[in-house]
Design an enzyme around this catalytic site. Structure first.
Site, PDB file in Angstrom:
ATOM      1  N   ASN A   1       1.038  -0.928   0.181  1.00  0.00           N
ATOM      2  CA  ASN A   1      -0.134   0.624  -0.152  1.00  0.00           C
ATOM      3  C   ASN A   1       0.827   1.125   0.033  1.00  0.00           C
ATOM      4  OD1 ASN A   1      -2.013   1.729   0.700  1.00  0.00           O
ATOM      5  ND2 ASN A   1      -2.921   0.852   2.194  1.00  0.00           N
TER       6      ASN A   1
ATOM      7  N   ARG B   1      -2.334  -2.101  -3.669  1.00  0.00           N
ATOM      8  CA  ARG B   1      -3.758  -1.235  -2.989  1.00  0.00           C
ATOM      9  C   ARG B   1      -3.201   0.719  -4.506  1.00  0.00           C
ATOM     10  NH1 ARG B   1      -4.950   2.829   1.071  1.00  0.00           N
ATOM     11  NH2 ARG B   1      -7.064   3.408   0.603  1.00  0.00           N
TER      12      ARG B   1
ATOM     13  N   HIS C   1     -12.864   3.013  -0.214  1.00  0.00           N
ATOM     14  CA  HIS C   1     -12.946   1.793   1.347  1.00  0.00           C
ATOM     15  C   HIS C   1     -13.742   0.779   0.670  1.00  0.00           C
ATOM     16  CE1 HIS C   1     -13.155   5.466   4.339  1.00  0.00           C
ATOM     17  NE2 HIS C   1     -11.071   4.741   4.101  1.00  0.00           N
TER      18      HIS C   1
ATOM     19  N   ARG D   1     -11.464  15.828   7.437  1.00  0.00           N
ATOM     20  CA  ARG D   1     -12.525  16.174   6.243  1.00  0.00           C
ATOM     21  C   ARG D   1     -13.553  16.572   6.699  1.00  0.00           C
ATOM     22  NH1 ARG D   1     -11.152  10.644   3.494  1.00  0.00           N
ATOM     23  NH2 ARG D   1      -8.560  10.562   3.345  1.00  0.00           N
TER      24      ARG D   1
ATOM     25  N   GLU E   1      -8.324  -4.639   4.555  1.00  0.00           N
ATOM     26  CA  GLU E   1      -7.990  -5.014   2.885  1.00  0.00           C
ATOM     27  C   GLU E   1      -6.797  -5.771   3.019  1.00  0.00           C
ATOM     28  OE1 GLU E   1      -8.191  -1.272   4.769  1.00  0.00           O
ATOM     29  OE2 GLU E   1      -8.956  -0.276   2.912  1.00  0.00           O
TER      30      GLU E   1
END
Ligand code: ADP
Length: 398
Positions: free
Chosen positions: A7, A91, A180, A241, A385
Site C-alpha cells: 500500500n 492497493r 474503502h 475531512r 484490507e
C-alpha cells in the site's frame, strides 16, 4: 504461496507478507519519510520483535529494496529468497470507471491506471511508483492491482450521478466513485458468513469509521450506494475531512479569509471534521471520548455531530434498499469505540435495534452487538484490507 501486499503512498509504504493458502500473516511493516530526511523502516515478523531502523530511502525503489532485504534477512527474515514470494498485490486508490474488478498488471493496465491519475492526483501516481519499484526489483513476479473504487462500480446511475451539467460527466467522468471498497466488500461478505446467512439474500449497511470514514449500502451482494464521492471528501464527518457541506461555503470562506481554492481545499481536507469541530482538540476519537466524558462542550458537539451524520446515512440507505437486515461497524473507530457505536445506535429505534451492552463492550472480535430480539442485526467485523488484497491476488493467479 506467499503474497506481498503493498500500500504505497507518496512518502510512505505499508507492506504485509501473507501466506495465501493458510491466510496467516508472516510479516508486516512500514517505510516512512521516503525521499525525506530521516527515513525509517519498521519491520515486524509474525511472533517476533518489532524492529525500527533508520535508513536512507531516496525513492520508493530504495524502500522496496529495504522491505525485500528485511523479508529475506538471515536472522529475522521470514523467507529464504525472493523466489518464495509468489506474487505482489498492490492497493490502488482510483480505478475510475475502467476497473470494476481487480486485475493482473500488464502494460495496458498500467496505462489505464495512469489515465485515472487526474481523479486521484495525490494517490494514484504514488501507487504507480510502488508498482514500478516492485517491477524493477522483481521483474518476473506477477502483480495484481486491487482498487478502492472497484466494489462500488455496481452502483446504479441514479446513485452515482450528481445534479450537474451532464457534459461534465461526459467530458471528465465527474460522478460518485466511492472508496474503502475493499473494506466494504470484505466486511459485508464476512458479516454474512459469521451470521450464517446467504450474502445474496441480505440488505447490509457497512459503516467504515476510521480516520477516513464512509458508509455503503450492499444489497444482494452488490454495492448500491456509498457516501464518498468523486473524492474521499464527501459524506460523513471524518477525522479531519468535512464530509458533506453546502458547496457555496467554499466561495464564502475563500472571500472572507482571502484564500485560494487550494487553500480552501486544504481546510476541508485537513483542518475540518471532528478536529475542526472540536476546535482543534483532536481528530482521534480516544481524545474526543475523554473530552466528552470530562464535559468539554466542543468534544461533546464533535462526537454528537459525527454520530448524527452516520445515523442519517443509515436512514438514507435503509430507504435506498427499502429495508436493512444487518448494520456492520468496522475500522479504527467502528471496531474500537463502543461509546460511538452506542451513540449511533440510539437513533435506530425505528429499525428495532436493541444493543447488547456487554457484547458492545468487547474488542477485537467478529461479533453481533445487538440482542437476539433486535429486529435489525448490528455487528462489529474487524476489517482486513490486506488479507482481502492477498485473496484477490491469489484468486487472479488461479
Ligand atoms: P485510517 O486507516 O483511515 O487511518 P483507522 O481505521 O486506522 O484509520 O482508524 C484510526 C482512528 O481510529 C484513530 O484516529 C482513532 O480515532 C480511532 N481509534 C483507534 N483506537 C480507538 C479506541 N480504542 N477508541 C476510540 N477510537 C479509536
Amino acid at each position: 504461496m506467499n503474497i506481498l501486499v503493498i500500500n504505497c503512498g507518496s512518502s510512505s509504504l505499508k507492506f504485509q507478507l501473507i501466506d495465501a493458502e493458510t491466510e496467516k500473516l508472516s510479516a508486516k511493516g512500514l517505510c516512512e519519510r521516503i525521499g525525506i530526511e530521516g527515513s525509517k523502516i519498521t519491520y515486524s515478523p509474525a511472533g517476533g520483535e518489532k524492529e525500527e531502523t533508520l535508513a536512507p530511502m531516496a525513492n520508493h525503489t530504495d524502500a522496496i529494496r529495504l522491505v525485500l532485504n528485511a523479508l529475506t534477512n538471515e536472522k529475522t527474515g521470514v523467507v529464504k529468497s525472493l523466489d518464495e514470494i509468489g506474487a505482489v498485490g498492490h492497493r490502488i486508490v482510483h480505478g475510475g470507471e475502467k476497473f470494476a474488478q481487480s486485475t493482473l498488471i500488464n502494460e495496458e493496465v498500467m496505462a489505464a491506471i495512469t489515465e485515472c491519475n487526474d481523479l486521484a492526483p495525490l494517490h494514484n501516481p504514488a501507487n504507480l511508483i510502488g508498482i514500478n519499484a516492485c517491477r524493477e526489483l522483481m521483474p518476473d513476479t506477477p502483480m495484481a492491482a486491487v482498487f478502492d473504487t472497484a466494489f462500488h462500480q455496481t452502483m446504479p446511475e441514479k446513485a452515482y450521478m450528481y445534479g450537474l451539467p451532464y457534459e461534465y460527466y461526459e467530458k471528465y467522468r465527474i460522478r460518485r466513485y466511492g472508496f474503502h471498497g475493499t473494506s466494504h466488500s470484505y466486511v459485508s461478505r464476512r458479516a454474512a458468513e459469521v451470521l450464517g446467512k446467504k450474502y445474496e439474500d441480505l440488505k447490509i449497511i457497512v459503516c467504515h469509521l476510521g480516520n477516513g470514514a464512509s458508509v455503503s449500502a450492499v444489497m444482494g451482494g452488490k454495492c448500491v450506494d456509498t457516501s464518498m464521492g468523486l473524492t474521499p471528501l464527501e459524506g460523513l464527518i471524518m477525522g479531519t475531512r468535512s464530509g458533506d457541506i453546502d458547496p457555496a461555503i467554499m466561495e464564502f470562506i475563500a472571500h472572507k479569509e482571502n484564500k485560494s481554492i487550494d487553500e480552501v481545499m486544504a481546510v476541508l481536507n485537513k483542518k475540518s471534521g471532528v478536529l475542526g469541530l472540536s476546535d482543534n482538540l483532536s481528530s482521534d476519537f480516544r481524545d474526543l471520548e475523554a473530552g466528552y466524558r470530562a464535559g468539554n462542550p466542543r468534544a461533546v458537539n464533535a462526537m454528537e455531530t459525527f454520530a448524527y451524520r452516520v445515523a442519517k446515512y443509515i436512514g438514507a440507505y435503509t430507504a435506498a434498499m427499502n429495508g436493512v437486515d444487518l448494520i456492520c461497524f468496522t475500522a479504527g473507530v467502528g471496531e474500537n469505540s463502543a461509546f460511538t457505536r452506542s451513540m449511533i445506535c440510539r437513533y435506530l429505534g425505528y429499525l428495532g435495534v436493541e444493543l447488547d451492552e456487554e457484547a458492545n463492550g468487547r474488542r477485537g472480535e467478529e461479533i453481533a452487538i445487538s440482542t437476539p430480539e433486535s429486529r435489525t442485526v448490528v455487528m462489529v467485523i474487524p476489517t482486513n484490507e490486506e488479507l482481502a488484497i492477498a485473496r484477490e491476488t491469489y484468486r487472479l493467479l488461479q
